[in-house]
Motif scaffolding. Structure first.
Motif, PDB file in Angstrom:
ATOM      1  N   LYS A   1      29.594 -43.572  29.458  1.00 50.99           N
ATOM      2  CA  LYS A   1      28.398 -43.190  30.226  1.00 50.99           C
ATOM      3  C   LYS A   1      27.429 -44.368  30.368  1.00 50.99           C
ATOM      4  CE  LYS A   1      29.696 -38.933  30.732  1.00 50.99           C
ATOM      5  NZ  LYS A   1      30.005 -38.343  32.021  1.00 50.99           N
TER       6      LYS A   1
ATOM      7  N   LYS B   1      23.821 -44.652  28.613  1.00 49.76           N
ATOM      8  CA  LYS B   1      22.684 -43.820  29.041  1.00 49.76           C
ATOM      9  C   LYS B   1      22.531 -42.692  28.025  1.00 49.76           C
ATOM     10  CE  LYS B   1      23.024 -45.130  33.784  1.00 49.76           C
ATOM     11  NZ  LYS B   1      23.902 -45.016  34.900  1.00 49.76           N
ATOM     12  N   LEU B   2      21.736 -42.950  27.010  1.00 48.86           N
ATOM     13  CA  LEU B   2      21.629 -42.037  25.884  1.00 48.86           C
ATOM     14  C   LEU B   2      20.939 -40.726  26.218  1.00 48.86           C
ATOM     15  CD1 LEU B   2      20.820 -44.568  23.042  1.00 48.86           C
ATOM     16  CD2 LEU B   2      23.046 -43.714  23.796  1.00 48.86           C
ATOM     17  N   SER B   3      20.357 -40.633  27.393  1.00 47.94           N
ATOM     18  CA  SER B   3      19.728 -39.380  27.811  1.00 47.94           C
ATOM     19  C   SER B   3      20.719 -38.449  28.512  1.00 47.94           C
ATOM     20  CB  SER B   3      18.543 -39.659  28.736  1.00 47.94           C
ATOM     21  OG  SER B   3      18.971 -40.349  29.891  1.00 47.94           O
ATOM     22  N   ASN B   4      21.960 -38.872  28.614  1.00 53.46           N
ATOM     23  CA  ASN B   4      23.003 -38.050  29.216  1.00 53.46           C
ATOM     24  C   ASN B   4      23.192 -36.766  28.412  1.00 53.46           C
ATOM     25  OD1 ASN B   4      26.070 -37.292  29.106  1.00 53.46           O
ATOM     26  ND2 ASN B   4      25.738 -38.280  31.097  1.00 53.46           N
ATOM     27  N   ARG B   5      23.309 -35.648  29.106  1.00 52.89           N
ATOM     28  CA  ARG B   5      23.424 -34.342  28.419  1.00 52.89           C
ATOM     29  C   ARG B   5      24.638 -34.253  27.501  1.00 52.89           C
ATOM     30  NH1 ARG B   5      20.095 -30.195  30.280  1.00 52.89           N
ATOM     31  NH2 ARG B   5      18.981 -30.690  32.199  1.00 52.89           N
TER      32      ARG B   5
ATOM     33  N   ILE C   1      23.872 -36.214  24.333  1.00 53.94           N
ATOM     34  CA  ILE C   1      22.911 -35.481  23.503  1.00 53.94           C
ATOM     35  C   ILE C   1      23.596 -34.323  22.791  1.00 53.94           C
ATOM     36  CG2 ILE C   1      20.868 -34.001  23.562  1.00 53.94           C
ATOM     37  CD1 ILE C   1      19.844 -35.862  25.847  1.00 53.94           C
TER      38      ILE C   1
ATOM     39  N   SER D   1      25.880 -35.613  20.082  1.00 53.19           N
ATOM     40  CA  SER D   1      25.047 -36.146  19.013  1.00 53.19           C
ATOM     41  C   SER D   1      24.480 -35.014  18.152  1.00 53.19           C
ATOM     42  CB  SER D   1      23.910 -36.973  19.611  1.00 53.19           C
ATOM     43  OG  SER D   1      23.053 -37.436  18.616  1.00 53.19           O
TER      44      SER D   1
END
Length: 58
Positions: free
Chosen positions: A25, A28-32, A35, A38
């Motif tokens: 991804k 892009k750590l804000s990817n659903r 998350i 995680s």
């Protein structure tokens, strides 16, 4: 002892999946999906810590 080994193995598998997903991804750590995975890892880590701490109570 089996429970701790199972938790450790599951943590390692999920950690590897998360690292691969992060790369896929483009970091892009804000990817659903990132998350969500995680959060799953957080639950396993929390279980691991609780289990380890419960062993020291006795």
């Amino acid at each position: 002892m089996q429970k701790i080994r199972t938790l450790q193995a599951n943590i390692e598998v999920l950690r590897e999946k998360l690292n691969k997903l992060i790369e896929d991804k483009d970091f892009k750590l804000s990817n659903r999906e990132i998350i969500s995975l995680s959060q799953e890892l957080d639950v396993l880590l929390d279980d691991y810590v609780k289990f380890k701490n419960s062993k020291f109570i006795f």
